[in-house]
Design an enzyme around this catalytic site. Structure first.
Site, PDB file in Angstrom:
ATOM      1  N   LYS A  64       8.767  20.483  -8.360  1.00 28.79           N
ATOM      2  CA  LYS A  64       9.126  20.764  -9.467  1.00 28.79           C
ATOM      3  C   LYS A  64       9.990  19.524 -10.311  1.00 28.79           C
ATOM      4  O   LYS A  64      10.908  19.162  -9.892  1.00 28.79           O
ATOM      5  CB  LYS A  64      10.040  21.782  -9.622  1.00 28.79           C
ATOM      6  CG  LYS A  64      10.196  22.371 -11.089  1.00 28.79           C
ATOM      7  CD  LYS A  64      11.465  23.379 -11.225  1.00 28.79           C
ATOM      8  CE  LYS A  64      12.835  22.545 -11.661  1.00 28.79           C
ATOM      9  NZ  LYS A  64      12.719  21.769 -12.870  1.00 28.79           N
ATOM     10  N   GLU A  87      21.135  14.883  -3.560  1.00 26.49           N
ATOM     11  CA  GLU A  87      21.371  13.432  -4.190  1.00 26.49           C
ATOM     12  C   GLU A  87      21.942  13.761  -5.643  1.00 26.49           C
ATOM     13  O   GLU A  87      21.133  13.875  -6.597  1.00 26.49           O
ATOM     14  CB  GLU A  87      20.142  12.775  -4.245  1.00 26.49           C
ATOM     15  CG  GLU A  87      19.297  12.318  -2.961  1.00 26.49           C
ATOM     16  CD  GLU A  87      20.339  11.272  -2.032  1.00 26.49           C
ATOM     17  OE1 GLU A  87      21.339  10.741  -2.536  1.00 26.49           O
ATOM     18  OE2 GLU A  87      20.142  11.346  -0.905  1.00 26.49           O
ATOM     19  N   CYS A 117      21.990   7.149 -11.235  1.00 23.06           N
ATOM     20  CA  CYS A 117      22.954   7.476 -10.534  1.00 23.06           C
ATOM     21  C   CYS A 117      23.720   6.336  -9.851  1.00 23.06           C
ATOM     22  O   CYS A 117      24.670   6.383  -9.412  1.00 23.06           O
ATOM     23  CB  CYS A 117      22.554   8.485  -9.446  1.00 23.06           C
ATOM     24  SG  CYS A 117      21.206   8.127  -8.360  1.00 23.06           S
ATOM     25  N   GLU A 149      31.073  11.374 -14.297  1.00 27.07           N
ATOM     26  CA  GLU A 149      29.802  10.534 -14.419  1.00 27.07           C
ATOM     27  C   GLU A 149      29.442  10.578 -16.035  1.00 27.07           C
ATOM     28  O   GLU A 149      29.008  11.726 -16.397  1.00 27.07           O
ATOM     29  CB  GLU A 149      28.779  10.981 -13.552  1.00 27.07           C
ATOM     30  CG  GLU A 149      27.406  10.194 -13.776  1.00 27.07           C
ATOM     31  CD  GLU A 149      26.472  10.700 -12.683  1.00 27.07           C
ATOM     32  OE1 GLU A 149      26.172  12.021 -12.770  1.00 27.07           O
ATOM     33  OE2 GLU A 149      25.713   9.874 -11.964  1.00 27.07           O
TER      34      GLU A 149
HETATM   35  C1  UN1 Z   1      18.438   6.880  -9.123  1.00 22.43           C
HETATM   36  O1  UN1 Z   1      19.301   6.225 -10.088  1.00 22.43           O
HETATM   37  O2  UN1 Z   1      18.920   8.030  -8.939  1.00 22.43           O
HETATM   38  O3  UN1 Z   1      19.147   1.769  -6.577  1.00 22.43           O
HETATM   39  C2  UN1 Z   1      17.692   5.874  -8.304  1.00 22.43           C
HETATM   40  C3  UN1 Z   1      18.591   1.919  -7.381  1.00 22.43           C
HETATM   41  C4  UN1 Z   1      17.253   2.461  -7.691  1.00 22.43           C
HETATM   42  C5  UN1 Z   1      17.239   3.787  -7.558  1.00 22.43           C
HETATM   43  C6  UN1 Z   1      18.065   4.646  -8.400  1.00 22.43           C
HETATM   44  N1  UN1 Z   1      16.552   1.699  -6.615  1.00 22.43           N
HETATM   45  O4  UN1 Z   1      19.316   1.594  -8.561  1.00 22.43           O
END
Ligand code: UN1
Length: 506
Positions: free
Chosen positions: A187, A262, A296, A396
């Protein structure tokens, strides 16, 4: 070319996305759709995507369940060959997919290429895993007896992915899940459904049998907790917000399902007084404003030693001034738009809070130069003199907003780094190896950079994930990805021909 007024929508390049269930592209039973606009030019409709409901999801679950036995019985090297081939197809289409991604969610073209590349890397890595999937043999305490541990598939995996890495994150989840013998209900976010469909097509064309991977586009609201609680879903792999991640863990916990989350980040870069400041300033700017702060892993705090604090603030502000903001399809653009209106509102909300919590050095407003007036652009923003416990230093933001915190020592810097609810990634700039290693030892995050890119840019062969509110102990990518998507099965084989009792006859 369509001529248009501000309000008229341009559908000339719009892609119609369908669900993919049991090897067929089908519309949602709801007939409802969502029109995804280009965040750099909101008059352009990029995709028209189904807004599915629980009935669609049930069909996908059914298909994944029915394909389970066939896929688990397919030798892992054969499963992996399909994934490898999908990687080759993604490689051939890299440019086309990157352009679609930039139009669909705004990230600049160079980064969109990187996103597709991350999926290609994962395909090639997992393509090799088909001939490994290592288990192990250990000696038995008894004679003529073997002890072997092998990996079993988990079953049907629900892969729920966000919009910020529209192809890379599905690849992190789906490639290891498939090579380990699971079938999948995927999804994706409704905001990046066209990219998700292209990802699925690569696997379809590579020869993935029907039912093994099924995609349903739905909002979290419309599918509710169905994917978390349905008895035929054996594992949930979720990337998204802390709030939904907690819900996934709660519901899955009640149903005794494996769940991997995550979630957010509040990542920091520590700059010590002996740092190479050119490198540090580049790393900060790249980590804070790359992907418009919508990673993230994005850096949203800099923790700077008092001796270099003023200089770092001044130099980061100078770099920010030089950043080129605009449509990501222009190869000169460095900062694209925010992905959609709610993202923009969130950033505006935090900047208002920030004005009472720190000194606004630069930014702090929408960016509306020229054609940017038609998109969700926001000026890269820096707040100085922010207290470690301020809202903008704790929550965040997921946008181009950076807070600077002044510290007196490395220990204080590490303490500030660790004082947030998330623990994904961190970076330190120092020329002193002792300080660097001390920091690496005491920083509590899942990922740590020394004199590197800052906080972003993880490679796929290492575990990816974080501690505290960032995750629940599992990791994506590398061998850890295989670990997450498989179960251990311990096998005892006794060829002594008699009853040997362990712990007793040994
Ligand atoms: C994300 O922001 O969910 O390390 C992943 C990084 C990328 C992946 C980010 N390879 O910034």
């Amino acid at each position: 070319m369509t001529t248009q007024t501000q309000k008229e929508k341009d559908y000339s390049n719009a892609i119609e996305v369908k669900n993919y269930i049991n090897g067929k592209w089908v519309p949602s039973v709801t007939g409802r759709t969502f029109e995804r606009e280009n965040p750099a030019n909101i008059n352009e409709i990029v995709s028209i995507v189904p807004l599915s409901n629980q009935e669609d999801i049930l069909k996908a679950i059914e298909a994944a369940k029915n394909a389970k036995k066939m896929w688990q019985g397919t030798p892992a090297p054969k499963r992996a060959e399909i994934i490898y081939k999908a990687g080759q197809i993604l490689l051939e289409r890299k440019e086309e997919l990157a352009r679609l991604m930039t139009r669909e969610m705004g990230k600049v073209i160079e980064e969109a290429r990187g996103d597709v590349q991350e999926a290609i890397d994962m395909a090639f890595y997992m393509g090799g895993e088909g001939r490994r999937l290592f288990g192990y043999y250990v000696p038995s305490e008894l004679k003529n007896k073997w002890c072997i541990a092998v990996r079993d598939p988990i079953g049907v995996v629900a892969a729920i992915t966000p919009w910020n890495f529209p192809i890379a994150i599905p690849a992190w989840k789906i490639f290891p899940a498939l090579v380990a013998g699971n079938t999948v209900v995927f999804k994706p976010s409704e905001h990046t459904a066209a990219c998700a469909a292209e990802f699925v097509k690569a696997l379809e064309e590579a020869g993935l049998p029907e039912g093994v991977l099924n995609m349903v586009v739905a909002t979290g609201k419309d599918c509710g907790t169905l994917l978390f609680e349905h008895p035929d879903i054996d594992m949930i792999s979720f990337t998204g917000s802390l709030a939904v991640g907690k819900l996934a863990c709660e519901v899955a916990g009640r149903h005794m399902k494996k769940v991997m989350t995550e979630l957010g980040g509040k990542n920091a870069i520590i700059v010590m007084d002996d740092a190479n400041l050119d490198l540090a300033v580049d790393g900060i700017t790249w980590s804070a404003f790359g992907t418009t702060g919508q990673r993230c892993t994005a850096c949203s705090r800099i923790i700077v030693h008092e001796k270099v604090y003023d200089e770092v603030i001044e130099r980061v502000a100078e770099k920010i001034k030089q950043l080129r903001i605009g449509n990501g399809l222009d190869p000169n653009t460095q900062v694209g738009p925010l992905a959609f209106e709610a993202q923009l509102r969130k950033v505006e909300h935090y900047v208002e809070i920030g004005k009472n919590e720190g000194r606004l050095v630069i930014g702090g407003e929408r960016y509306t130069e020229g054609e940017c007036a038609n998109g969700y652009f926001y000026s890269p923003t820096l707040f100085a003199d922010v207290e470690p416990n301020a809202t903008i230093a704790q929550e965040e933001i997921f946008g181009p907003v950076l807070s600077a915190i002044k510290v007196k020592s490395l220990d204080e810097a590490i303490e500030v780094n660790n004082s947030v609810q998330y623990g994904l990634s961190a970076g330190i700039f120092t020329q002193d190896i002792n300080k660097a290693l001390y920091a690496v030892q005491w920083i509590r995050t899942g990922i740590c950079y020394v004199n590197g890119q800052g906080t972003i840019g993880a490679e796929i062969q290492l575990p990816f994930g974080g501690v505290r509110g960032t995750g629940n102990g599992h990791r994506e990518a590398g061998i850890a990805g295989i670990e997450s998507y498989s179960e251990w099965k311990s096998i005892y084989i006794d060829f002594s021909g008699r009853l040997q009792r362990s712990q007793i006859d040994a």
